[in-house]
Design an enzyme around this catalytic site. Structure first.
Site, PDB file in Angstrom:
ATOM      1  N   LYS A 156      -7.525  -5.693   6.422  1.00  0.00           N
ATOM      2  CA  LYS A 156      -7.325  -6.613   7.527  1.00  0.00           C
ATOM      3  C   LYS A 156      -8.501  -6.487   8.488  1.00  0.00           C
ATOM      4  CE  LYS A 156      -4.950  -5.399  11.362  1.00  0.00           C
ATOM      5  NZ  LYS A 156      -5.669  -4.444  12.221  1.00  0.00           N
ATOM      6  N   HIS A 186      -2.005  -1.475   6.345  1.00  0.00           N
ATOM      7  CA  HIS A 186      -1.711  -0.084   5.980  1.00  0.00           C
ATOM      8  C   HIS A 186      -0.351   0.398   6.494  1.00  0.00           C
ATOM      9  CE1 HIS A 186      -3.122   0.744  10.051  1.00  0.00           C
ATOM     10  NE2 HIS A 186      -2.562   1.916   9.960  1.00  0.00           N
ATOM     11  N   LYS A 190       3.061   3.337   4.923  1.00  0.00           N
ATOM     12  CA  LYS A 190       3.647   4.501   5.597  1.00  0.00           C
ATOM     13  C   LYS A 190       5.044   4.762   5.045  1.00  0.00           C
ATOM     14  CE  LYS A 190       1.226   3.534   9.940  1.00  0.00           C
ATOM     15  NZ  LYS A 190       0.385   4.652  10.305  1.00  0.00           N
ATOM     16  N   GLU A 224       0.245   3.172  21.517  1.00  0.00           N
ATOM     17  CA  GLU A 224      -0.815   4.143  21.220  1.00  0.00           C
ATOM     18  C   GLU A 224      -1.335   4.754  22.509  1.00  0.00           C
ATOM     19  OE1 GLU A 224      -3.470   2.880  17.734  1.00  0.00           O
ATOM     20  OE2 GLU A 224      -3.014   1.012  18.758  1.00  0.00           O
ATOM     21  N   ASP A 243      -4.768  -7.954  16.484  1.00  0.00           N
ATOM     22  CA  ASP A 243      -5.007  -6.625  15.916  1.00  0.00           C
ATOM     23  C   ASP A 243      -3.713  -5.984  15.409  1.00  0.00           C
ATOM     24  OD1 ASP A 243      -6.669  -4.348  15.363  1.00  0.00           O
ATOM     25  OD2 ASP A 243      -5.816  -3.348  17.109  1.00  0.00           O
ATOM     26  N   HIS A 248       0.926  -5.812  11.779  1.00  0.00           N
ATOM     27  CA  HIS A 248       1.815  -4.650  11.689  1.00  0.00           C
ATOM     28  C   HIS A 248       3.213  -4.942  12.253  1.00  0.00           C
ATOM     29  CE1 HIS A 248      -1.756  -2.756  10.462  1.00  0.00           C
ATOM     30  NE2 HIS A 248      -2.208  -2.340  11.624  1.00  0.00           N
TER      31      HIS A 248
HETATM   32  C1  BG6 Z   1      -5.120  -0.865  12.940  1.00  0.00           C
HETATM   33  C2  BG6 Z   1      -5.587  -1.463  14.241  1.00  0.00           C
HETATM   34  O1  BG6 Z   1      -4.830  -1.869  12.005  1.00  0.00           O
HETATM   35  O2  BG6 Z   1      -3.955  -0.098  13.177  1.00  0.00           O
HETATM   36  C3  BG6 Z   1      -5.840  -0.384  15.254  1.00  0.00           C
HETATM   37  O3  BG6 Z   1      -6.779  -2.192  14.008  1.00  0.00           O
HETATM   38  C4  BG6 Z   1      -4.624   0.483  15.414  1.00  0.00           C
HETATM   39  O4  BG6 Z   1      -6.232  -0.937  16.501  1.00  0.00           O
HETATM   40  C5  BG6 Z   1      -4.151   0.987  14.063  1.00  0.00           C
HETATM   41  O5  BG6 Z   1      -4.986   1.584  16.225  1.00  0.00           O
HETATM   42  C6  BG6 Z   1      -2.843   1.721  14.171  1.00  0.00           C
HETATM   43  O6  BG6 Z   1      -2.569   2.314  12.944  1.00  0.00           O
HETATM   44  P1  BG6 Z   1      -2.059   3.812  12.860  1.00  0.00           P
HETATM   45  O7  BG6 Z   1      -1.780   4.048  11.432  1.00  0.00           O
HETATM   46  O8  BG6 Z   1      -3.159   4.659  13.420  1.00  0.00           O
HETATM   47  O9  BG6 Z   1      -0.847   3.817  13.724  1.00  0.00           O
END
Ligand code: BG6
Length: 504
Positions: A156, A186, A190, A224, A243, A248
Site C-alpha cells: 500500500k 499488513h 496480524k 500511535e 494512510d 487498515h
Molecule cells: C502503515 C502506515 O500502513 O501502518 C503507518 O503507513 C502506520 O503510518 C502503520 O504507522 C501502522 O502499522 P503497525 O503495524 O506499526 O501498527
C-alpha cells in the site's frame, strides 16, 4: 492452509529501503530459522544503490540485528546469507531487467526454484506502473499459465484516491491476472486481526449477540504514539485518512461486521468483506463535517515533541490531518442503526489498536434505578489487537456486603500468557501465504476501490474546507476535543487510551 510453499525466488524492488529493512528482512530470517521457507528459495534484491551481494547481505544482517526480537546467531546467519543476492540499476533501464532475468535463471539452475517468481514492489508507489511494464517487456511475467507461477506483491498505498487507484489497478491488470496480485495491507497479517474471525466464528456464544439487537455501538481505534518521523514527504501526500482509515481501519471494520463466509477460501471471505464496504452509508455534503473529525498534532505540553508542522519534509503551514475520527453506519439487516466510530491518530498518549464492542444497556433495573443509570456500565468486549494482544470482557458483579451494590470487573485473555513467545510477525504470514498462493489476507481489487469510494467524499470536503484550528491536539494527548464531542453528542464516550493493565 499450512502446506510448505513451492520453491521460488522473491525478487524485491527497492530492496534497500525502509520496508525491507524493518519488515521483510526480520520476517524472512524468522521463516528461515523456523524452517518455513521452501526448500529451494532465494531473495534477489534490486535497487538503485550500487551494492555487491556481500554488501546487500551486510545490509540485511544489520536489519535483522536491529529489528529481530532475537538478533541472529552467527550459525543461523551463515545458513541464511547465501540465499540473498543483489542486482543494482535504474528501473528505467531495460538492461537491469535483462540482468535480473539472467540472475533468476542462474538461481533456478542452482537452487531448483523451477521458474517460480514473486515480484515484490517495495518502492515508491509512483514506480509501480513502470516496474510492471518493464517486467512485462522483459517477458518475465507468465500471465497465461499457473505453472511456473509469477505473482506480484504490492505494498500500500494503492493509489491516493479513487481515480488513481482505478488507474493503477488497470495498469497492473494489463499484465497480471487478478489472482496473481497480492496487495498487502499488513494489518491482515496480524495474528490478533485474524483472531477476530476465530472469535466470531469458532464460538457459538457471540454470533447470536453480534447484531443491532444487542450491540449499542462499535469503536475501532488505531492510536500511535509515534509521529511521522522521516516519512514527512509521503505523509504530506496522504494524511491519516488515506494512510490508515481507507485501508487498515476499514479492513478491521469489515472483519468485525461481515456475515459468516461459507468457507475459509480466499474469495469466500473476501466476498463477505466487500459486502460490508458496499453497505457503508456514504458520507456526503454537510454530513461529512458533522460526522467526521480531523486533527493535527502540535508540540507536546512539555515542549519535548515537535509539532507536525516542524517535522522533516513537512510544510510549515500544512493542513494535513494526523488524526481522523469518523462515525459510520452499515446499511444492512444486521447493523441498521448501530454506529461504528473509527479513529486513528499519530502522537497520541498511548499506542493501542483495539475494537470495542459495546453491548446495550440492561433493559430494566432490578436494582436501585439511580444506580442503574449512573453506575451499571454496559458490557464491553474489547479485542486488543496491539501492542497488548488479547481479549477482555467487562461485566457487573455484586460488591461484597449487605446492600446490593454493583461492581465492575473484567475477564482477560492475553496471548502472552496462553502461547509461548511472540506471535509471528505479520509479514511472515503474508510472505508465506503469497508463496503458497493463498490470498485471503490480501486486498482484492474491488475492495480497494470500494474503500476509496467510501472515503472519497470525505477527502473532497476536507480538501475544500481546510481546518482552521490546526494544530488542535498536543502531541502526547488523547487527540482533539472535537473527537470527544462527536461521541458526546450521541451520549457516548471513547474507550480511554491507557495501558491495558491500568484499572478500567
Ligand atoms: C502503515 C502506515 O500502513 O501502518 C503507518 O503507513 C502506520 O503510518 C502503520 O504507522 C501502522 O502499522 P503497525 O503495524 O506499526 O501498527
Amino acid at each position: 492452509m499450512t502446506e510448505t510453499p513451492e520453491p521460488c525466488v522473491l525478487l524485491v524492488f527497492g530492496a534497500t529501503g525502509d520496508l525491507p529493512r524493518r519488515k521483510l528482512a526480520p520476517a524472512l530470517f524468522h521463516l528461515h530459522v523456523q524452517g518455513l521457507l521452501p526448500k529451494g528459495f532465494a531473495v534477489l534484491g534490486a535497487g538503485r544503490k550500487r551494492l555487491s551481494h556481500d554488501q546487500f547481505r551486510a545490509f540485511m544482517r544489520e536489519a535483522c540485528d536491529t529489528f529481530c526480537a532475537c538478533p541472529p546467531s552467527d550459525a543461523d546467519w551463515a545458513s541464511f546469507a547465501p540465499l540473498l543476492h543483489y542486482e543494482s540499476g535504474h528501473f528505467t533501464d531495460q538492461t537491469l531487467f535483462q540482468r535480473l532475468n539472467m540472475s533468476l535463471r542462474e538461481i533456478d539452475h542452482r537452487l531448483h526454484t523451477h521458474g517460480n517468481r514473486l515480484f515484490y514492489l517495495a518502492t515508491v508507489p509512483s514506480s509501480y506502473p513502470l516496474l510492471v511494464r518493464q517486467l512485462y517487456d522483459a517477458e518475465m511475467i507468465n500471465k497465461a499459465a499457473h505453472h511456473p507461477f509469477t505473482r506480484l506483491i504490492v505494498e500500500k498505498p494503492f493509489g491516493h484516491d479513487l481515480d488513481s487507484a482505478i488507474a493503477l489497478n488497470n495498469q497492473i491488470a494489463d499484465v497480471f491476472r487478478e489472482d496473481q496480485i497480492y496487495r498487502i495491507n499488513h494489518y491482515l497479517g496480524k495474528e490478533t486481526v485474524q483472531n477476530t474471525l476465530a472469535l466470531r466464528f469458532a464460538n457459538a456464544i457471540f454470533e447470536p449477540l453480534w447484531n443491532r439487537m444487542h450491540i449499542d455501538h462499535v469503536q475501532i481505534t488505531a492510536a500511535e504514539t509515534m509521529g511521522i518521523g522521516e516519512r514527512g514527504a509521503y505523509y504530506e501526500e496522504s494524511g491519516a485518512l488515506a494512510d490508515v482509515v481507507q485501508n487498515h481501519l476499514l479492513e478491521v471494520l469489515s472483519l468485525v461486521a461481515m456475515e459468516p463466509p461459507l468457507s475459509f477460501d480466499a474469495d469466500a471471505i473476501r466476498d463477505k468483506k466487500i459486502e460490508v464496504l458496499r453497505a457503508l452509508r456514504s458520507l456526503a455534503g454537510s454530513d461529512v463535517l458533522q460526522t467526521t473529525v480531523r486533527g493535527q498534532y502540535g508540540a507536546s505540553a512539555d515542549g519535548h515533541l515537535p509539532p507536525y508542522r516542524k517535522e522533516p519534509m513537512v510544510d510549515g503551514e500544512s493542513t494535513v490531518p494526523t488524526y481522523a475520527a469518523l462515525k459510520v453506519f452499515i446499511d444492512n439487516w444486521r447493523w441498521q442503526g448501530v454506529p461504528f466510530y473509527i479513529r486513528t491518530g499519530k502522537r497520541l498518549a498511548q499506542a493501542a489498536t483495539e475494537v470495542v464492542i459495546q453491548f446495550r444497556q440492561i433493559p430494566f433495573g432490578l436494582f436501585d434505578q439511580e444506580q442503574v443509570r449512573s453506575h451499571i456500565e454496559p458490557n464491553r468486549l474489547v479485542l486488543h489487537l496491539q501492542p497488548y494482544e488479547g481479549i477482555s470482557l467487562n461485566f457487573g458483579v455484586k460488591a461484597p456486603g449487605s446492600g446490593v451494590q454493583i461492581d465492575h470487573t473484567q475477564m482477560r485473555f492475553s496471548y502472552d500468557d496462553r502461547h509461548d513467545g511472540a506471535p509471528p510477525l505479520a509479514y511472515e504470514r503474508l510472505l508465506t501465504d503469497a508463496m503458497r498462493g493463498y490470498a485471503a489476507l490480501f486486498a482484492r481489487r474491488d475492495s480497494v476501490e470500494e474503500a476509496w469510494r467510501f472515503v472519497a467524499p470525505v477527502q473532497k470536503i476536507w480538501a475544500q474546507t481546510p481546518a482552521g484550528d490546526f494544530p488542535n491536539y498536543a502531541a502526547g494527548s488523547d487527540g482533539p476535543e472535537t473527537a470527544d464531542d462527536l461521541m458526546a453528542a450521541d451520549g457516548r464516550a471513547w474507550q480511554r487510551l491507557r495501558p491495558p493493565d491500568s484499572s478500567s
